[in-house]
Design a protein around this motif. Structure first.
Motif: not given
Length: 154
Positions: A89-93, A102-105, A110-119
């Protein structure tokens, strides 16, 4: 755009991580990742934030977590795809439209990130090399992407 393309990171932690790209979820982000990989942008770039049980973040050539490419930031392409082990997924500010390079694996759910970061992808093989990255924020001796390349799936 081929659904058959894979991003391969040759990691300093011992091997290759093969990532299935997901243009069906995030076509703009997949194009950016491919462009950066093909240009050599990711070659030699460290994983500057590696948190056990959460994720490994890279894609900043400065290694500090504050840098990116010279390309414009991307508009968010959020989806319902869950942030689970192996998802990329992509990292962002704080700005949802600030993803750049920037990205992360994800190491774990980490379902709390769902719909907030681009997979934009999912690890198909080599997750053990992501697991083996040195931990820390930043790690004392960070693991690096020795080379990134795009190839067709076998």
């Amino acid at each position: 755009m081929s659904d058959n393309e894979r991003l391969v990171f040759h990691l300093s932690s011992g091997g290759d991580v093969v990532i299935k790209l997901r243009p069906d979820l995030a076509p703009g982000h997949v194009e950016r990742i491919k462009e950066l990989a093909k240009s050599g942008f990711y070659d030699g770039v460290p994983f500057h934030r590696v948190i056990p049980g959460f994720m490994a973040q890279g894609g900043d050539p400065t290694g500090r977590g504050t840098g990116g490419s010279d390309l414009p930031n991307l508009r968010a392409e959020f989806s319902r795809e869950p942030h689970v082990r192996g998802v990329c997924s992509m990292a962002r500010t704080q700005d949802p439209n600030s993803a750049n390079s920037q990205f992360f694996i994800c190491f774990d759910d980490a379902r709390f990130l769902d719909n907030q970061y681009t997979v934009w992808g999912e690890v198909e093989s080599g997750m053990e090399y992501v697991d083996a990255l040195p931990k820390g924020e930043p790690p004392a001796n960070p693991g690096k992407i020795e080379k990134a390349e795009i190839r067709e799936a076998a």
